[in-house]
Design a protein around this motif. Structure first.
Motif, PDB file in Angstrom:
ATOM      1  N   ILE A  77       6.642  -9.692  -8.139  1.00  0.00           N
ATOM      2  CA  ILE A  77       6.906  -8.255  -7.963  1.00  0.00           C
ATOM      3  C   ILE A  77       7.660  -7.703  -9.169  1.00  0.00           C
ATOM      4  CG2 ILE A  77       8.380  -6.634  -6.662  1.00  0.00           C
ATOM      5  CD1 ILE A  77       5.873  -7.019  -5.142  1.00  0.00           C
TER       6      ILE A  77
ATOM      7  N   ILE B 155       5.389  -7.320 -12.219  1.00  0.00           N
ATOM      8  CA  ILE B 155       4.223  -6.399 -12.175  1.00  0.00           C
ATOM      9  C   ILE B 155       4.229  -5.386 -13.328  1.00  0.00           C
ATOM     10  CG2 ILE B 155       3.166  -4.498 -10.868  1.00  0.00           C
ATOM     11  CD1 ILE B 155       3.588  -6.170  -8.330  1.00  0.00           C
TER      12      ILE B 155
ATOM     13  N   THR C  50       0.853  -4.574  -6.180  1.00  0.00           N
ATOM     14  CA  THR C  50       1.867  -4.501  -5.120  1.00  0.00           C
ATOM     15  C   THR C  50       1.208  -4.641  -3.744  1.00  0.00           C
ATOM     16  OG1 THR C  50       3.105  -3.016  -6.550  1.00  0.00           O
ATOM     17  CG2 THR C  50       3.778  -3.108  -4.251  1.00  0.00           C
ATOM     18  N   LYS C  51       0.112  -3.940  -3.592  1.00  0.00           N
ATOM     19  CA  LYS C  51      -0.579  -3.987  -2.304  1.00  0.00           C
ATOM     20  C   LYS C  51      -1.045  -5.420  -2.004  1.00  0.00           C
ATOM     21  CE  LYS C  51      -4.561  -2.137   0.171  1.00  0.00           C
ATOM     22  NZ  LYS C  51      -5.806  -1.379   0.085  1.00  0.00           N
TER      23      LYS C  51
ATOM     24  N   ASN D 111       1.839  -7.822  -1.283  1.00  0.00           N
ATOM     25  CA  ASN D 111       2.419  -7.590   0.046  1.00  0.00           C
ATOM     26  C   ASN D 111       1.529  -8.163   1.145  1.00  0.00           C
ATOM     27  OD1 ASN D 111       4.770  -6.378  -0.817  1.00  0.00           O
ATOM     28  ND2 ASN D 111       3.888  -4.323  -0.836  1.00  0.00           N
TER      29      ASN D 111
ATOM     30  N   ARG E  84      -0.208  -1.585 -11.168  1.00  0.00           N
ATOM     31  CA  ARG E  84       1.016  -1.741 -10.367  1.00  0.00           C
ATOM     32  C   ARG E  84       0.727  -1.550  -8.880  1.00  0.00           C
ATOM     33  NH1 ARG E  84       4.850   2.247 -11.888  1.00  0.00           N
ATOM     34  NH2 ARG E  84       3.619   3.135 -13.575  1.00  0.00           N
ATOM     35  N   ARG E  85      -0.057  -0.529  -8.571  1.00  0.00           N
ATOM     36  CA  ARG E  85      -0.305  -0.238  -7.150  1.00  0.00           C
ATOM     37  C   ARG E  85      -1.174  -1.302  -6.480  1.00  0.00           C
ATOM     38  NH1 ARG E  85      -0.847   6.426  -7.019  1.00  0.00           N
ATOM     39  NH2 ARG E  85       1.332   6.751  -7.632  1.00  0.00           N
TER      40      ARG E  85
END
Lengths: 297, 760
Positions: free
Chosen positions: A246, A249, A286-287, A290, A282-283
């Protein structure tokens, strides 16, 4: 915009199609859904003397779930792929991306083979397949061969397909990892019925311990002459724990941006495309992280 | 309970079923025996001398029936406002897309092939695309005889602006730019033309101004008015664009030359490069206020793009100069508008007609003033808004006025007070108001008003003839409702005929949000006339005096004893028999109590009724990508009494969606040679359904003394406040003032970055 006269051929088997292709060589263009080809013909960007229709070929629009791979026939339509349970489960990123192509009407007629062979740098189906390490099957009248999709695109609108060859099938290898996840984000000027100014696909898996990331793959469309992978960005995240990944990223996103060489055109500037790659890596990362590590986010 | 049977009620469009099932014949669908297909050869240069045109090869292509250049036209200079048009280019092309030659052939493929065979030699000339550049002394001239490329200058002044600004507590000063956008109607422009043996021309075309167009075209063709009949079939939208355009005249000349009917429908490319998009404007504004928020003076300078010839840009720039001056109580106003020739496509009307451009600027300025004075933007509008039965600074007699209610109801529905107080990052709410007209005396040529004919045959069926133009906005339905209400018959026995200059009244047309009020009053008067004739017959049949007779739901009865009745059909039959077969024909007209503005001061009352509105937008801005999402939208419009509330809601929703597209994405982009680089819907992006939030219309219905059953217009005020409502919401979300349209995601991100750098 009228279409110039041409001779129309139709094949009912792949063999027949390949024979016709061999006969007409550069004089002939292949048509399946026609959603790109007919536009180009209307705009007189290409003026083929012959067209070969593939849609009468039986059983080339399949999605087959096999033990170690998924096989997709080149004539499979985007709407079929996007809604197919196997794709949705095993290759979510491809379901997402094909579900965003054009409009419902386009997705009901356009094929994945056409999307790849048209070789737009922004083709939505390409980044997911690149990220999933897909292979493609190319056939000519003599034989068939498998190639990694990463070698398929040679430039905007060009592939390594010879005039007498057909893209027959796409093979997505199944991973043996316990856990995998992926995601696709697409930048458009409106919320539907638009092409990708930038497309980013992110794929990741967990190693046996369930603690670390492996097989990270980031693929991008619309930011280079062909769809590309961001290998250095992938390396930044590989073998990292959730917390470390994280934190990493933003660095990975910068590395992905460094891999791009976008152009400025009426749709967006190169600078903006780079900004978006940064945001979308990044998005999506992150998704995916997670999901992989069961975090709320 | 409504006091009416048919009006003020929601009905589906009377032609809706035919349209939805594909039965409607639009202009593009029309076919005549021996009909040919036309195509236009357009200029590939923004400015060039034509050295030579060789049409010999095109002429000899099999299937080609006519090839025309300027020499085949009547070679008359003409134009609706300025005689700077020729039917085809006369030795010089002045914009990318200018009409050079045209072909008629037995099918479209051959016509297109023939275009490729026409060889034109050009010498490129220096060109100018920006109106501010075009005004500079060394700029290339678009027309040699037009100094400084000035197409028109408009000046208006009332009160002492300099003094008022000097005495103001605060003066907001800025420059805004509104870009060129395309109307994006579903059916491109085009026409079908046929010439009879006497040389009389029939033109079928989708036009908003069948009669005014006829005046312009008769002049262009060097014929008298009676030699040109214009028929308006159903057509696919206009939004202001479908006025005069060379494509119609080219169709006529081709038909004359070929001796066969010719249909010429623009391709979408032709329509983008040869249509008549919105006037782009640079607008400088100075707006003063007192310390407690009363507007003092307004000083405005506008430079607008005329394009290469004059369609209606000068009146549009003039409208931008002064129309919103009657929205608030200004102490003084002054405006200068320059309309400037450029080597770009001729610009013209687009929903809002200059008022939308200026409303964007004025309502943005007021938002900044509200912030400066720390006054709620809604309160600022309420404080300054013009009221009922007031006369505006330019002499407009405001009668019915729902502005205050629009603000109050919209803010309530949008939960304005609470949302303005509770700030959230990158979320915002913004408000904008507008006024408009229901007809524009200053624009209508020859006369103002509306007329109708109502014919009742022996079967009791009612046919309505009107003179405006239904481009899909729903005029036919509204007129049918008005006639049905007045006659007292059900809606389904009414047919509304297409406009035909041989049969219909000579209406001024559909523009200036005038259809419902002007045309509606015209058919209402005609229905009254028909009713009187029928009532006399019914009275005979019921053996009572005519004024004792009433009609409701298709039955004539006596007011005193309603059980004594006779059906509308029986009355119609009796009336026809009594007159040896002559149908009952009611004719009526409406002359509005408007005053032509004084040529110098522009003081006068240009419209019989003025609609108002207040819109509230909520937006969310993505700080990383710059993407703007309009998440919620409340649109309160004062429309007088709604004849058909559902149709009004449709107009409001359409207007908001169109304004949203203009604000966030639409732009006609030129390269450095003046070539339009996005002449298609791939790159000329308009919103899709996913971009448009649920739009919540609020109908504010003060009964207007002049409107038919109290109705005013809605077409343009549905769009006017949208741009400022959205950009004011963006300001509320980000603190960034948008002064140029459109604000795309990329531009928004750039501004967000600039702001971040400033804060650092």
């Amino acid at each position: 915009m009228r279409i110039r006269p041409f001779e129309y051929h139709t094949a009912e088997t792949i063999k027949e199609a390949l024979t016709i292709l061999e006969k007409y060589g550069t004089e002939i263009k292949v048509i399946a859904g026609g959603t790109d080809l007919l536009l180009a013909m209307k705009q007189k960007k290409i003026l083929p003397h012959h067209l070969l229709n593939l849609l009468e070929i039986n059983d080339l629009d399949y999605i087959n779930d096999e033990p170690s791979e998924i096989r997709i026939g080149a004539l499979a339509k985007h709407s079929y792929i996007a809604s197919h349970p196997i794709i949705r489960n095993e290759a979510t990123v491809l379901a997402e991306a094909t579900g965003m192509i054009g409009s419902w009407q386009i997705r009901n007629v356009a094929t994945i083979g056409g999307n790849l062979c048209n070789a737009s740098p922004a083709a939505d189906s390409a980044p997911p397949l690149l990220a999933l390490n897909a292979k493609i099957v190319i056939a000519d009248s003599k034989n068939e061969k498998n190639l990694p999709i990463s070698s398929f695109f040679t430039g905007p609108g060009t592939t390594l397909l010879e005039p007498d060859q057909l893209l027959k099938e796409i093979i997505i290898p199944k991973t043996k990892s316990r856990r995998k996840a992926n995601a696709y984000l697409k930048l458009t000027r409106r919320r539907g019925v638009d092409l990708a100014l930038v497309g980013v696909a992110f794929h990741g898996e967990l190693d046996e311990s369930g603690e670390k990331l492996k097989n990270v793959a980031i693929a991008m469309g619309g930011v280079a002459p062909t769809p590309i992978r961001a290998l250095e960005a992938e390396a930044e995240l590989t073998d990292l724990s959730y917390e470390k990944a994280i934190k990493k990223i933003p660095i990975a996103a910068k590395a992905a941006v460094a891999a791009t060489q976008p152009i400025t055109d009426i749709r967006a500037t190169a600078e903006y495309r780079k900004d978006i790659v940064d945001v979308y890596v990044r998005r999506t990362a992150t998704k995916v992280l997670n999901i992989l590590f069961n975090k709320d986010g | 309970m409504s006091e009416f049977d048919i009006v003020n009620k929601s009905y589906p469009q009377i032609d809706g079923l035919n349209k939805a099932t594909g039965k409607t014949e639009f202009v593009s669908d029309l076919v005549l025996p021996n009909m040919l297909y036309g195509r236009v050869l357009r200029s590939p240069y923004a400015h060039a001398r034509i050295d030579h045109i060789d049409i010999s090869k095109a002429k000899s292509l099999r299937g080609v029936k006519a090839v025309i250049t300027y020499d085949d036209t009547p070679r008359i200079k003409f134009g609706p406002r300025s005689e700077d048009w020729t039917i085809l280019a006369d030795g010089k092309v002045r914009f990318y897309g200018d009409e050079v030659a045209a072909v008629a052939a037995v099918d479209e493929d051959i016509a297109e092939e023939a275009l490729d065979l026409i060889k034109v030699e050009y010498t490129e000339l220096p060109a100018v695309f920006d109106p501010v550049e075009a005004m500079k002394p060394d700029a290339p001239l678009v027309h040699e005889n037009k100094e400084n490329n000035l197409a028109a200058e408009f000046k208006i002044e009332a009160g002492d602006v300099d003094q008022d600004l000097k005495n103001s507590y605060f003066v907001y000063k800025d420059r805004f730019y509104t870009n060129q956008v395309y109307q994006a109607y579903l059916e491109p422009m085009g026409a079908l033309a046929s010439v009879d043996l006497s040389g009389r021309i029939t033109l079928w075309t989708g036009t908003q101004i069948p009669n005014m167009m006829r005046i312009t075209y008769a002049k262009a063709l060097g014929i008298s008015l009676d030699k040109l009949r214009v028929i308006v079939p159903d057509y696919g939208g206009g939004f202001g664009a479908k006025m005069e355009n060379n494509v119609h005249l080219i169709t006529i000349v081709l038909a004359q030359k070929a001796g066969q009917p010719v249909k010429l429908i623009n391709t979408r490319f032709d329509d983008f490069v040869g249509g008549n998009p919105r006037v782009a404007m640079y607008i400088d504004i100075k707006l003063g206020v007192t310390k407690d928020g009363f507007i003092t003076g307004k000083d405005v300078h506008i430079v607008g793009t005329n394009g290469a010839r004059t369609v209606y840009a000068p009146v549009i720039v003039a409208t931008a100069c002064y129309r919103p001056d009657s929205l608030y109580r200004f102490k003084s106003v002054r405006a200068i508008g320059h309309t400037v020739y450029t080597n770009t496509v001729p610009t013209s009307c687009f929903r809002g007609f200059g008022n939308s451009q200026m409303t964007f600027v004025l309502e943005s300025a007021l938002d900044m003033i509200a912030e400066e004075l720390n006054i709620d933007p809604a309160e600022l509008r309420l404080k300054n808004g013009i009221g009922e039965n007031e006369v505006s600074i330019h002499g407009w007699k405001i009668t019915s006025n729902g502005l205050k209610d629009c603000v109050l109801l919209a803010t309530k529905k949008a939960n304005w007070n609470q949302k303005r107080k509770k700030r959230k990052f990158f979320r915002g709410i913004g408000l904008a108001c507008c006024n408009h007209v229901s007809g524009n005396r200053a624009f209508a040529r020859e006369f103002d008003g509306g007329a109708g004919i109502v014919r009742i045959g022996r079967d009791g069926n009612v046919t309505v003839y009107y003179g405006e133009s239904d481009m899909g906005q729903g005029q036919k339905t509204v007129f049918a409702q008005i006639v049905a209400e007045r006659l007292g018959v059900p809606l389904d026995i009414i047919t509304v005929e297409q406009v035909d200059t041989d049969i219909s009244p000579f209406g001024m047309g559909s523009f200036a949000t005038r259809g419902t009020l002007m045309g509606g009053n015209g058919v209402l008067k005609a229905a009254e006339d028909a009713f009187k004739q029928l009532a006399a017959v019914a009275a005979d049949m019921l053996q009572a005096p005519p004024d004792e007779v009433e009609c409701k739901k298709g039955k004539f009865f006596l007011k005193s004893s309603p059980q004594k009745s006779v059906s509308f059909k029986e009355v119609a039959e009796m009336a026809t028999f009594k007159r040896a077969g002559a149908p009952v024909v009611g004719v009526g007209f409406y002359k509005p109590p408007t005053e032509l503005p004084d040529p110098k001061t522009k003081y006068g009352n240009i419209s019989p009724a003025y609609p108002f509105g207040c819109h509230i937008a909520e937006v969310e801005v993505d700080p990383d990508t710059g993407q703007i999402t309009v998440t919620d939208y409340v649109a309160a419009n004062d429309i007088g009494r709604a004849i058909n509330p559902m149709a009004v809601e449709g107009q409001i929703q359409g207007g908001v969606a169109q304004g949203l597209g203009w604000t966030l994405m639409e732009n006609m982009a030129l390269d450095d040679k003046g070539k339009l680089i996005n002449p298609d819907f791939l790159d000329y992006v308009i919103p899709c359904v996913m971009d448009v939030p649920e739009i919540k219309p609020i109908l504010v219905e003060p009964v207007d003394p002049e409107g038919p059953y109290g109705a005013k217009g809605i077409g343009e005020p549905a769009l006017n406040p949208v741009m400022a409502a959205i950009t004011n919401a963006i300001y509320n979300a980000t603190g960034i003032r948008i002064k140029e349209l459109p604000i795309t995601a990329e531009k928004m991100l750039k501004k967000l970055k600039e702001m971040k750098n400033k804060i650092k």
